[in-house]
Structures are given as C-alpha cells and as structure tokens.
Scaffold this active site. Structure first.
Site, mmCIF file in Angstrom:
data_model
loop_
_atom_site.group_PDB
_atom_site.id
_atom_site.type_symbol
_atom_site.label_atom_id
_atom_site.label_comp_id
_atom_site.label_asym_id
_atom_site.label_seq_id
_atom_site.Cartn_x
_atom_site.Cartn_y
_atom_site.Cartn_z
ATOM 1 C CD GLU A 1 -3.964 2.456 -3.296
ATOM 2 O OE1 GLU A 1 -5.195 2.283 -3.201
ATOM 3 O OE2 GLU A 1 -3.138 1.583 -3.035
ATOM 4 N NE ARG B 1 -4.712 -10.263 2.203
ATOM 5 C CZ ARG B 1 -4.527 -9.066 1.663
ATOM 6 N NH1 ARG B 1 -3.711 -8.190 2.244
ATOM 7 N NH2 ARG B 1 -5.125 -8.729 0.549
ATOM 8 C CG HIS C 1 -1.932 -1.004 1.352
ATOM 9 N ND1 HIS C 1 -2.211 -1.646 2.538
ATOM 10 C CD2 HIS C 1 -2.770 -1.533 0.439
ATOM 11 C CE1 HIS C 1 -3.169 -2.536 2.344
ATOM 12 N NE2 HIS C 1 -3.532 -2.490 1.073
#
Ligand code: ADP
Length: 396
Positions: free
Chosen positions: A383, A241, A180
């Site tokens: 992003e 996760r 990230h």
C-alpha cells in the site's frame, strides 16, 4: 525523487521514505502512544538495525518533527536535506463519494476530508492531523491524499446501495464504500502484470486477509463489488469485527445493552475470531488452538474459510466468470494451510490447486496447477508504494 509516506492513526504514525528511482524503501518507522505516557519511536534505516527511543510526543506535529529530524540525521537519516523530499503522501481512510482518486492537498481538499469525517470519525481526523503536521513542519512541501475508498468508487449502485429507504442514501450518505482500496488496486494490477495480461481482459477476486479483511471483485481493472460496507465491520469475520450479521441482532443487542456505543464496541472490538474463541484475534493463535483440538477455534476458522469461499463464488457469479484469485495481507500471504482450505473442493469453479506450489510465504507466486482454469496467486500487498506512486503522479 524521494517521497515520505505517512499513515496516521489516532495515537500512532507509520512512515516510509521511498526513493522513486528504483522504488526502493530507504527508511521506515512507527511512532506509538502519541499523546500518552510512554510514547516511543522505532526507526529503521534499511541496512541498519532498528533503533527504538522513548520520547514524549504530545501530538502528531511533535512526532512528525522528530521523524523528519531522524530522516536527516547523520547516522540514521536517508536525506541530505529536505530539498530531496518531493512531497508527502498520506493514507486517508474515507473519501466518501467526493474523492474518486488521489489528490493534491489544498484547503478545499482538507474541507472535503473533514466533511466525510462523520463516516470515519476515528480515522479521518487522525489522518488529517498528519497532513496538518507536515504543512506546519515543512511549509510549502506538497501533500497528497490517497483514499482507502477511491478504488471502490467504480462500483455500480446495484453493488453499493443498501435496501433501506433511499432518502438515507441521499441525506445521510448511507451506502457501501469499501476499504483496503489501495491494496485491492495494487494486487489486482500486479497480478495482471505478472500474468502478462491486460487488466481489461480479467475477472479477478482479490482477497485481502489480515486483521481486517475484505474481498473485491475486479472486472476489467475496475472494482465491481467489495465486502466491506459503510464501515470496516461488514463482510468477512475478522480479528475483532463481526462481519455480516442480521441487522435484527444489532437492534436486539441495543435493547439489551442500552447504548449504541456499547454495541459498536462489541461488533468492532470484541467480536470476530476473538469474540468466538475468547482466545485471540490473531490467526496464528487460532490455528494453533484449533490444532490442539479447541472446538471454538475450529468453528471460528471454518466460518472464515466459508466466508472467503462464499465471496469468491458469488463474485465469480457476479462477474460472469473467474480468471484469477489473489491472496494478500497477513493471513493471505502467510496462511499456507488457510489458503489450501479455502481452495479445497473448488474444482467446480475451475480452481485446481497446487498444494506443493502453495508452500510459500510472502512471495509473488502462482499456487494453482498449470492446467487450472482459474489462476490462484499470492501477491504481497504494498500500500505504501501505491501511495508513493500516486503522490509522485499528483505532484507532477
Ligand atoms: P493488518 O490488517 O493489521 O495490516 P496484517 O495484514 O499484518 O494485519 O495481518 C495480520 C494477520 O495475519 C494476523 O491475524 C496474523 O495472525 C496473520 N498471520 C501472520 N503470519 C501468519 C502465518 N504464518 N499463518 C497464518 N496467519 C498469519
């Protein structure tokens, strides 16, 4: 000057066209199920409704060819011709230690990305397919690679080494890389900009909380530490996760399940919020279930809240103080209740939260009290814009 931004997964492709004069998104879209039955494209020209079409795409090249034709389409397009496109920027998940910043793609760069693919076997090959497809469909158009890991390459060895025999770092590149990076870079820089401060003077903890979550300590504009590691499984618990775990658990599970792949699948795809609750990997479902009294959801939520608190406090200690906390990504930008719980009882650290100011979603805003020593902020991530900016910079 227009830039095509591409994020290629193994069977998907996300894209945006950004006009760099004014940094405005002109079109965006998503292609799914590439190479499978039922592949489709959802394309949006900003200002018009999205169009969804089922089109058989055998591979990424076919998908990109179709996307490019959409971009010059009379009705749904945003380009008069491909001459308007200055280049394409590609999100690359893993740059290893090789790539400390974004680079113009050459044969050597492709080789470099291939070499570090052992560290991201699911992602890097898919990212490369995007690059190859643009090279094939638009030969001569510059491509730029922007890495998720680059921003974290400023970490000192005390942050990135695991305490296993040193040879595994030297021979097998086993270390913390962090992910990230474009998001942590963007929101930390943007936070300084909003506050009218020089990033050099700030100690910032950036909390990127989405399906995948990571936290970073950004001191003086550089990454000092981050929660994700060799892979994206370390750190906070996430949608599916497991996050931080005693390594002996892995060994124990390996003995029980008999295969590394089964354990990897479990910790990557079946753990986290989903694994703990059996309900969902989506935060909204977990919050709803917790509200209705589901004990497992309450606990899963608390583990994540505790995790974010621990990272904020430990990174403050590591940086020798704390000036700003930034929340971003799906949960960070929308989780009003979640942010409140993370920031509760943090006065000892200088955080005085403003519950009223916090009632906001997806907007740049300061959500701490005016007299709070630490400024807590909401900064929506972008992003794609970082990729487009880097692409323009590299092309120049
Ligand atoms: P990705 O990591 O896939 O980019 P996102 O950044 O889009 O993911 O974040 C997705 C997460 O954001 C999901 O867990 C989703 O439940 C959460 N989220 C979205 N809206 C809200 C909301 N209103 N309240 C709490 N969580 C939310």
């Amino acid at each position: 000057m227009k830039i095509l931004v591409l994020n290629c997964g193994s069977s998907s492709l996300k894209y945006q066209v950004i006009d760099m004069d004014g940094e405005k998104v002109l079109a965006k879209g998503l292609v799914e199920r590439i190479g499978m039955d039922g592949s489709k494209i959802k394309h949006t020209k900003i200002g018009l409704d999205a169009v969804t079409r089922e089109v058989p795409f055998a591979n990424h090249t076919e998908a990109i060819r179709y996307v490019l034709n959409m971009l010059i389409d009379k009705e749904f397009g945003v380009l008069a011709s491909f001459d308007e496109l200055a280049g394409a920027g590609h999100r690359i998940v893993h740059g290893g230690e090789k790539f400390t910043k974004s680079v113009l793609v050459t044969e050597e760069v492709i080789k470099g990305i291939e070499e570090v693919s052992t560290l991201a076997p699911l992602h890097n090959p898919a990212n490369l397919q995007g690059i190859r497809a643009v090279m094939e469909v638009l030969p001569g158009k510059p491509n730029v690679a922007v890495f998720d890991t680059s921003f974290h390459q400023t970490m000192p060895s005390a942050s990135y080494l695991y305490a296993i025999p040193y040879e595994y770092y030297e021979k097998n590149s086993v270390r913390r890389y962090g992910f990230h990076g474009t998001s942590h870079r963007y929101v930390s820089a943007r936070a300084a900009e909003i506050l009218g401060k020089d990033p050099k003077d700030l100690r910032i903890v950036t909390c990127h909380l989405g399906n995948g979550s990571s936290v970073a300590a950004v001191k003086g504009g550089k990454c000092l530490d981050t929660s994700m590691g060799l892979s994206t499984a370390e750190g906070l618990i996430m949608g599916t996760r497991c996050g931080n775990i005693d390594p002996s658990v892995m060994v124990f599970l390996m003995e029980q399940l008999g295969s590394a792949k089964a354990v990897s699948d479990m910790v990557q795809k079946k753990s986290g919020l989903l694994g703990l609750t059996g309900i969902s990997s989506d935060m909204r479902d977990i919050e709803e279930a917790a509200e209705k009294g589901d004990e497992k959801s309450k606990v899963a939520l608390q583990i994540l809240i505790n995790g974010v608190k621990k990272y904020i406090a430990s990174y403050a200690a590591e940086m020798g103080g704390l000036d700003v906390v930034v929340f971003t990504a799906g949960i960070g930008e929308n989780g009003i209740d979640f942010r409140e719980k993370v920031c509760a009882d943090m006065e000892f650290l200088g955080i005085k939260f403003d519950e009223e100011a916090n009632k906001v979603r997806g907007k740049e805003k300061i959500i701490s009290a005016p007299d709070s020593k630490v400024t807590v902020m909401l900064v929506p991530t972008n992003e794609e814009l970082v990729i487009a900016r880097d692409t323009l910079e590299c092309i120049k």
